[in-house]
Design a protein around this motif. Structure first.
Motif, short mmCIF file in Angstrom:
data_model
loop_
_atom_site.label_atom_id
_atom_site.label_comp_id
_atom_site.label_asym_id
_atom_site.label_seq_id
_atom_site.Cartn_x
_atom_site.Cartn_y
_atom_site.Cartn_z
N GLY A 139 9.65 39.08 45.44
CA GLY A 139 9.54 40.52 45.55
C GLY A 139 10.26 41.25 44.43
O GLY A 139 9.82 42.30 43.96
N GLU A 140 11.40 40.70 43.99
CA GLU A 140 12.16 41.30 42.90
C GLU A 140 11.34 41.30 41.62
O GLU A 140 11.34 42.28 40.86
N ASP A 141 10.63 40.20 41.36
CA ASP A 141 9.79 40.13 40.17
C ASP A 141 8.68 41.18 40.22
O ASP A 141 8.35 41.81 39.21
N VAL A 142 8.10 41.37 41.40
CA VAL A 142 7.03 42.36 41.54
C VAL A 142 7.56 43.78 41.29
O VAL A 142 6.93 44.58 40.59
N LEU A 143 8.72 44.08 41.88
CA LEU A 143 9.29 45.42 41.71
C LEU A 143 9.63 45.71 40.24
O LEU A 143 9.49 46.84 39.77
N GLN A 144 10.06 44.71 39.50
CA GLN A 144 10.37 44.90 38.09
C GLN A 144 9.10 45.03 37.25
O GLN A 144 9.13 45.66 36.19
N ALA A 145 8.00 44.47 37.74
CA ALA A 145 6.76 44.48 36.95
C ALA A 145 5.96 45.76 37.12
O ALA A 145 5.20 46.13 36.23
N ILE A 146 6.11 46.44 38.27
CA ILE A 146 5.23 47.57 38.55
C ILE A 146 5.90 48.90 38.24
O ILE A 146 7.13 49.02 38.19
N SER A 147 5.05 49.90 38.00
CA SER A 147 5.48 51.29 37.85
C SER A 147 4.40 52.17 38.46
O SER A 147 3.21 51.84 38.41
N LEU A 148 4.82 53.27 39.07
CA LEU A 148 3.90 54.18 39.75
C LEU A 148 3.83 55.50 39.02
O LEU A 148 4.83 55.98 38.48
N SER A 149 2.66 56.09 39.01
CA SER A 149 2.48 57.42 38.42
C SER A 149 1.55 58.22 39.32
O SER A 149 0.66 57.66 39.97
N HIS A 150 1.78 59.52 39.33
CA HIS A 150 1.02 60.40 40.22
C HIS A 150 0.69 61.68 39.48
O HIS A 150 1.56 62.29 38.84
N VAL A 151 -0.56 62.09 39.56
CA VAL A 151 -0.99 63.35 38.95
C VAL A 151 -0.73 64.47 39.94
O VAL A 151 -1.29 64.46 41.05
N THR A 152 0.14 65.40 39.56
CA THR A 152 0.50 66.50 40.45
C THR A 152 -0.73 67.29 40.86
O THR A 152 -1.59 67.62 40.04
N GLY A 153 -0.82 67.58 42.17
CA GLY A 153 -1.94 68.34 42.68
C GLY A 153 -3.08 67.48 43.18
O GLY A 153 -4.09 68.00 43.66
N THR A 154 -2.95 66.17 43.08
CA THR A 154 -3.99 65.25 43.55
C THR A 154 -3.38 64.22 44.49
O THR A 154 -2.16 64.12 44.62
N ASP A 155 -4.26 63.46 45.16
CA ASP A 155 -3.82 62.36 46.02
C ASP A 155 -3.96 61.02 45.31
O ASP A 155 -3.89 59.97 45.96
N VAL A 156 -4.12 61.03 43.99
CA VAL A 156 -4.35 59.82 43.22
C VAL A 156 -3.02 59.25 42.75
O VAL A 156 -2.20 59.96 42.15
N VAL A 157 -2.82 57.97 42.99
CA VAL A 157 -1.62 57.25 42.56
C VAL A 157 -2.07 56.02 41.77
O VAL A 157 -2.96 55.29 42.22
N THR A 158 -1.47 55.83 40.62
CA THR A 158 -1.79 54.68 39.77
C THR A 158 -0.65 53.69 39.82
O THR A 158 0.51 54.05 39.60
N VAL A 159 -0.99 52.45 40.12
CA VAL A 159 -0.01 51.36 40.14
C VAL A 159 -0.25 50.51 38.90
O VAL A 159 -1.31 49.90 38.75
N SER A 160 0.72 50.49 38.00
CA SER A 160 0.62 49.72 36.76
C SER A 160 1.55 48.53 36.84
O SER A 160 2.67 48.64 37.36
N ALA A 161 1.09 47.41 36.30
CA ALA A 161 1.89 46.19 36.30
C ALA A 161 1.91 45.61 34.90
O ALA A 161 0.88 45.61 34.20
#
Length: 498
Positions: A94-116
C-alpha cells in the motif's frame, strides 16, 4: 532605507542579475534533463455527488466541491491502496501505491484524475487502473451491503408471517392483522428491489492507457525555479556588496557627493563601437562638446592650458575614452591640441586615429600619413601643431609625437612604457608646448597613482570621470578631496555610463 538599498543594489548590479537569471535558467534546464524519468498513466472517474448509496438516504445537498474533496481523501486511503496493490502483478504494498499515485480535480466538476508513476508503462497503467477500479467496486459493494442489511430482516419477517398465516387455528381477526403486516413487509421488500432505491453514477470514464515517459518536475517550472533561485542569490550578494561598499548609480548622486554639477554624461563606448566610425562620433559629440566648452582656454592666455583627465575608479579605461573625445572636440573648435597618453590604450588611440605603440605611420607621396583607427583617415594632419612633418617626432626623454587623423591633434606617448614624473610629462616633450593651445593628459586613477595627484597640482583643469555603477562612493569622495587639496586646478566632474 532598506528599499533604497535594494533599489541601488539592483541598479548597480543589473547586468550581473541578468546574467545570473540566464545562468540559473540554463542550470534549471540542465537539472530537468538529469532528473529521473518515469512512465505516467492516468485513469479518470466521475464522482456522483447526488448518489444514494443507502436505501432511504437523502441525497447530498451541500457544496459538490466539498463532497468531491472528501471522496478524494478516501481515494488516498490506506485500505484502497492495500487492495489496489494486491491486484497489481507483481503485487505492491500500500505504501508503494500511495507514493506512486497523485490526484487532480478540476474545480467546478465531478471529474477526478488518478495518475500513477512507475518504472514501466505497464506498471503505471496497472496501478492507476487498480486504484480507480478498487474505489468504484468498494463503493458499489458498500451500497449492496447496505441494501442487504435492510433486506435480510424484512425477508426473515416475511417468512415468519407466512408461517403463522399457514396455521389453521388462527382467529379471523388475527389472520387479518397478520395479513396486513405481511403486505407491508412485501411492500418494503418491493421498494428495496426498486432500481431507484439506490443509485450511484460514480464510474470510470477513461481507463489508464497510453502511459507516457515524463519527469517529476515540468520543464517550465524547472527553468523558472532555476532562474528565480539564481536571481535571489545574486540579489542577496548585490545587497550585501552595496551595504558594505555603496556605489554611485546616477548623475544626480554624483553631483550630490562631489558638490558640483555634472558637466557631461558620456555613453558607454565598447570596443565593437569603434568600428562604427562616424555614427559613434555623432553619439558622443554632444557630451564632448559640452565638456570642451567649459575647458576651452581664453585667447589671452600666453601658455597652453593643461587639462588632466583622470578617474576615481580602479581602471583608467573609462577616463582614456573621455580624454580622446575631449581632444577631438577641442580640435574641432580650432584649437591646437597635444594629447598626452601614459597608457597608450588602443581603444582611445583608435578614436583619435593615432598610431598605437609599436606601429609606425605609413608615409604617402602626398606627405600625409595613414593612421590606425576609425577616424577619417583622409583628413590632413595639422603638422603645424608641433612638427613641420607628418612623421613621428622622437624626443631625447623617450616621448614620441605622432600626428592624429583629426586636424590639429598630436598624440604624445612613450613606447618604453616607463612611468614618468609630472615634471617629465610637461617638460620632457620633444617639442615646444607653446605651439599648442591645450595639453590634454590621460592621467592614471587619482586614488592609485601619485603621478595623477602631481598632475592635478600642476594642471589648470582636472576632469574627474565617474563610471556610474562601477564607482564606490568612498573612492569618489577620496578622489575629490585629493584633487581639491592639490592646489589651484579647477575640478570638472563627468559621468560615464557603464
Amino acid at each position: 532605507m532598506e528599499f533604497h538599498l535594494l533599489q541601488r543594489a539592483i541598479r548597480g548590479s543589473a547586468s550581473w542579475l541578468t546574467l545570473a537569471v540566464v545562468i540559473g535558467a540554463l542550470l534549471g534546464l540542465g537539472a530537468w534533463y538529469v532528473l529521473p524519468s518515469a512512465y505516467q498513466a492516468s485513469s479518470v472517474l466521475v464522482m456522483d455527488s447526488t448518489a444514494v448509496t443507502v436505501p432511504g438516504q437523502q441525497p447530498f445537498s451541500g457544496d459538490p466541491e466539498r463532497y468531491v474533496t472528501s471522496e478524494m481523501e478516501l481515494l488516498r486511503g490506506r485500505d484502497i491502496a492495500d487492495e489496489a496493490g494486491a491486484r497489481v502483478t507483481p503485487p505492491l504494498t500500500g505504501e508503494d501505491v500511495l507514493q506512486a499515485i497523485s490526484l487532480s480535480h478540476v474545480t467546478g466538476t465531478d471529474v477526478v484524475t488518478v495518475s500513477a508513476r512507475a518504472g514501466s508503462a505497464s506498471e503505471a497503467e496497472a496501478v492507476a487502473q487498480a486504484v480507480t477500479a478498487t474505489y468504484v467496486e468498494r463503493r458499489q459493494a458498500a451500497s449492496q451491503a447496505a441494501v442487504q442489511a435492510q433486506r435480510q430482516p424484512l425477508e426473515d419477517r416475511a417468512r415468519a408471517l407466512e408461517s403463522r398465516l399457514s396455521s389453521e387455528d388462527l382467529s379471523p381477526a388475527l389472520a387479518s392483522a397478520l395479513s396486513v403486516q405481511a403486505a407491508q413487509v412485501a411492500e418494503d421488500l418491493a421498494r428495496l428491489a426498486d432500481p431507484g432505491a439506490v443509485r450511484d453514477g460514480t464510474r470510470v470514464i477513461e481507463g489508464a492507457g497510453g502511459a507516457v515517459l515524463s519527469r517529476a518536475v515540468g520543464l517550465l517550472p524547472a527553468v523558472l525555479a532555476g532562474a528565480g533561485l539564481a536571481a535571489l542569490l545574486a540579489l542577496v550578494g548585490a545587497v550585501l556588496r552595496e551595504s558594505r561598499r555603496p556605489h554611485v548609480t546616477d548623475a544626480d548622486q554624483v553631483s550630490l557627493i562631489t558638490g558640483r554639477p555634472v558637466a557631461a554624461v558620456f555613453p558607454r563606448v565598447r570596443r565593437a563601437d569603434l568600428r562604427k566610425g562616424r555614427s559613434l562620433l555623432r553619439r558622443v559629440d554632444e557630451p564632448a562638446r559640452r565638456l570642451a566648452a567649459r575647458l576651452a582656454p581664453a585667447g589671452s592666455e600666453a601658455r597652453p592650458v593643461v587639462i588632466a583627465v583622470s578617474s576615481a575608479a580602479t581602471t583608467a579605461a573609462v577616463s582614456s575614452t573621455v580624454w580622446a573625445l575631449l581632444a577631438l572636440s577641442l580640435a574641432r573648435d580650432g584649437l591646437r591640441v597635444l594629447a598626452v597618453t601614459l597608457e597608450s590604450r588602443p581603444e582611445a588611440l583608435a578614436l583619435l586615429g593615432g598610431t598605437p605603440t609599436g606601429d609606425a605611420p605609413t608615409r604617402h607621396a602626398s606627405g600625409r600619413s595613414e593612421s590606425v583607427g576609425n577616424a577619417s583617415a583622409d583628413q590632413s594632419v595639422d603638422a603645424s601643431a608641433g612638427d613641420s612633418d607628418s612623421a613621428d617626432q622622437v624626443g631625447s626623454t623617450g616621448w614620441v609625437w605622432s600626428p592624429a587623423a583629426a586636424p590639429g591633434v598630436i598624440v604624445s606617448r612613450r613606447p618604453d612604457r616607463l612611468r614618468p614624473t609630472a615634471e617629465d610629462v610637461l617638460n620632457g616633450q620633444p617639442g615646444e608646448l607653446a605651439a599648442f593651445d591645450a595639453v590634454v593628459v590621460d592621467a592614471p586613477p587619482v586614488n592609485l597613482s601619485g603621478l595623477a595627484q602631481s598632475l592635478a597640482r600642476t594642471a589648470d583643469e582636472v576632469v574627474l570621470v565617474v563610471p556610474v555603477r562601477g564607482q564606490s562612493e568612498s573612492d569618489l569622495r577620496l578622489a575629490v578631496t585629493a584633487v581639491e587639496e592639490e592646489g589651484k586646478a579647477a575640478l570638472h566632474v563627468v559621468v560615464a555610463r557603464p
